[in-house]
Motif scaffolding. Sequence first.
Motif, short mmCIF file in Angstrom:
data_model
loop_
_atom_site.label_atom_id
_atom_site.label_comp_id
_atom_site.label_asym_id
_atom_site.label_seq_id
_atom_site.Cartn_x
_atom_site.Cartn_y
_atom_site.Cartn_z
N ARG A 89 0.70 -1.30 0.02
CA ARG A 89 0.07 -0.05 -0.25
C ARG A 89 0.87 1.55 0.42
NH1 ARG A 89 -3.02 -3.81 -0.59
NH2 ARG A 89 -5.75 -3.79 -0.16
N ALA A 90 1.74 1.41 0.60
CA ALA A 90 2.64 2.77 0.29
C ALA A 90 3.24 2.48 -1.00
CB ALA A 90 4.50 2.64 1.42
N PHE A 91 3.86 1.60 -1.70
CA PHE A 91 4.16 2.04 -3.17
C PHE A 91 3.32 1.90 -3.91
CE2 PHE A 91 8.01 -0.42 -1.65
CZ PHE A 91 8.55 0.63 -2.20
N LEU A 92 1.91 1.03 -3.98
CA LEU A 92 1.21 1.64 -4.71
C LEU A 92 -0.19 3.26 -5.04
CD1 LEU A 92 1.85 -1.67 -5.76
CD2 LEU A 92 -1.00 -2.04 -6.00
N LEU A 93 -0.32 3.06 -3.47
CA LEU A 93 -1.04 3.65 -2.86
C LEU A 93 -0.74 5.12 -2.41
CD1 LEU A 93 -4.63 1.86 -1.96
CD2 LEU A 93 -4.32 2.56 -4.07
N ARG A 94 0.74 5.42 -2.39
CA ARG A 94 1.20 6.46 -0.77
C ARG A 94 0.60 6.37 0.30
NH1 ARG A 94 3.25 10.34 -6.46
NH2 ARG A 94 3.53 8.21 -7.68
N THR A 136 1.28 19.46 14.23
CA THR A 136 2.25 18.41 14.04
C THR A 136 1.88 17.21 14.66
OG1 THR A 136 4.17 20.30 14.89
CG2 THR A 136 4.40 17.89 15.19
N ARG A 137 2.17 16.11 13.03
CA ARG A 137 1.23 15.31 12.87
C ARG A 137 2.92 14.59 12.37
NH1 ARG A 137 -3.77 13.91 13.97
NH2 ARG A 137 -5.44 16.37 13.43
N TYR A 138 3.14 12.79 12.52
CA TYR A 138 3.88 12.11 11.83
C TYR A 138 3.38 10.95 10.42
CZ TYR A 138 6.01 13.37 15.82
OH TYR A 138 7.34 14.79 16.46
N GLU A 139 4.19 11.24 9.64
CA GLU A 139 3.73 9.78 8.87
C GLU A 139 5.14 9.56 8.71
OE1 GLU A 139 2.97 12.28 5.51
OE2 GLU A 139 4.98 12.76 4.74
N TYR A 140 4.73 8.57 7.99
CA TYR A 140 5.96 6.93 7.97
C TYR A 140 6.31 6.92 6.27
CZ TYR A 140 4.84 5.03 12.33
OH TYR A 140 3.76 5.32 13.60
N ARG A 141 7.62 7.52 6.30
CA ARG A 141 8.68 7.38 4.45
C ARG A 141 9.50 6.17 3.97
NH1 ARG A 141 9.39 14.14 4.36
NH2 ARG A 141 7.44 14.46 4.78
N LEU A 142 9.25 5.75 3.26
CA LEU A 142 10.57 5.19 2.42
C LEU A 142 11.36 4.95 2.65
CD1 LEU A 142 7.74 3.23 -0.08
CD2 LEU A 142 8.73 2.31 1.93
N THR A 143 12.66 4.47 3.31
CA THR A 143 14.22 4.98 3.58
C THR A 143 15.06 4.32 1.76
OG1 THR A 143 14.54 3.23 4.09
CG2 THR A 143 13.99 5.54 5.68
N GLU A 144 15.83 5.12 1.51
CA GLU A 144 15.91 4.15 0.08
C GLU A 144 16.27 2.78 0.18
OE1 GLU A 144 17.51 5.95 -2.47
OE2 GLU A 144 16.60 7.54 -1.63
N LEU A 164 12.41 1.41 -0.69
CA LEU A 164 12.51 2.38 -2.01
C LEU A 164 13.11 1.04 -2.46
CD1 LEU A 164 13.01 5.84 -2.24
CD2 LEU A 164 10.37 4.84 -2.52
N SER A 165 13.75 1.08 -2.24
CA SER A 165 14.68 -0.34 -3.49
C SER A 165 14.18 -1.66 -3.12
CB SER A 165 15.94 -0.88 -2.73
OG SER A 165 16.46 -1.23 -1.01
N LEU A 166 13.16 -1.97 -2.46
CA LEU A 166 11.85 -3.20 -2.38
C LEU A 166 11.35 -3.55 -3.67
CD1 LEU A 166 11.66 -3.49 1.23
CD2 LEU A 166 12.89 -5.14 0.60
N TRP A 167 10.97 -1.89 -4.33
CA TRP A 167 9.86 -1.99 -5.33
C TRP A 167 10.61 -3.24 -6.19
CZ3 TRP A 167 10.35 -1.64 -10.54
CH2 TRP A 167 11.28 -0.89 -11.16
N ALA A 168 11.45 -3.37 -6.89
CA ALA A 168 12.06 -4.66 -7.53
C ALA A 168 10.86 -5.81 -7.19
CB ALA A 168 13.00 -4.79 -7.70
N LEU A 169 11.30 -6.28 -5.74
CA LEU A 169 10.62 -7.20 -5.16
C LEU A 169 9.50 -7.07 -4.78
CD1 LEU A 169 11.19 -10.26 -3.57
CD2 LEU A 169 11.15 -8.70 -1.27
N LEU A 170 8.92 -6.26 -4.91
CA LEU A 170 7.44 -5.92 -4.83
C LEU A 170 6.55 -6.25 -6.01
CD1 LEU A 170 6.70 -3.49 -2.16
CD2 LEU A 170 6.63 -6.20 -1.83
N VAL A 171 7.52 -5.82 -7.13
CA VAL A 171 6.64 -6.58 -9.03
C VAL A 171 6.93 -7.62 -9.50
CG1 VAL A 171 7.54 -5.08 -10.80
CG2 VAL A 171 7.44 -3.44 -9.36
#
Length: 308
Positions: A37-42, A83-91, A94-101
């Motif tokens: 969901r982080a990758f597809l829907l951000r 002030t709120r907090y969100e979770y952002r993908l680190t480098e 982000l390098s997991l995108w190929a595995l998920l694809v």
Amino acid sequence: METVSGTEPRAARAELSAIGQALAILGDRWVLLILQRAFLLRIRTFAGWRDALGISDSVLAARLRELVDHQIFELAAYRNGRTRYEYRLTERGLSLWALLVAIHSWERGWADRGRLPLLRHDQCGGDAEPYLGCGGCRKPMSARDTRVEPGPLARFPRIGLPRQHRRTVRPGGVADLMGYCPDSMEILGDRWSTSVLVAAFLGIRRFVDFQSGLGIAPSILTDRLRRSVELGVSDPLPDGSYRLTDKGLAFFEVFAFLIDWAQRELPAPEGSALTVTHGPCGAVLDPILLCTACGRSLRRREVHFVLS
């Protein structure tokens, strides 16, 4: 896939190999769905995942905390009245995108054809239908034309570890349009199922060798082997051994990216790595995703899923 065997000295330390750590991090259904969901829907917020997945607050909080601890997500402050907090993908994340694809590609080809969204390659405008290629020669690569050489400390006890969570079972076993298929969740969402498949890729065939190599209880191994047969991933042979089917061998695409990410991103004891070589060109594993439509490499910022 050919496995090169040799004398393996007993490891004095019990640290996990990079692959073992990767299985510990990613071998969980909720973790895979959170990342998807982080990758597809951000999705970046706690409430966003809770609403999208129907996951309990306690389970979500635990998984997000672990993903931050493993430097896959990082917490970032933003203002929305307060002030709120969100979770952002680190480098690293982000390098997991190929595995998920790669998981998505295997599912479309073998698990649930036609249901999942297409992946569009923006550079050529075609449906990517990605396939595994060798970064050295840029030719297609499969389990059948690779050779695996374990390091001197690449022993199976370094793959398994005590379960961090109870096994998650989603009601009915049916995923939504963007959820992973039950087949994938049976393999990747359970660390023993994944470990058994890893062992099979490394040439383990007999029940006794799975049991001794993985340190798995006979009842658990019996259950996971039965499931692999039911999924069409492996076939039982008359001599009591098991061999991977074409469907199981095709999962090597996912396995290749798992190895690559783990051994590139996670620290591990020296000598515990696996060296995978592409037979036709002799290059060490450098997996890439190639576009069926144009043959070029797929890059994260140059593809998108057609969700409509």
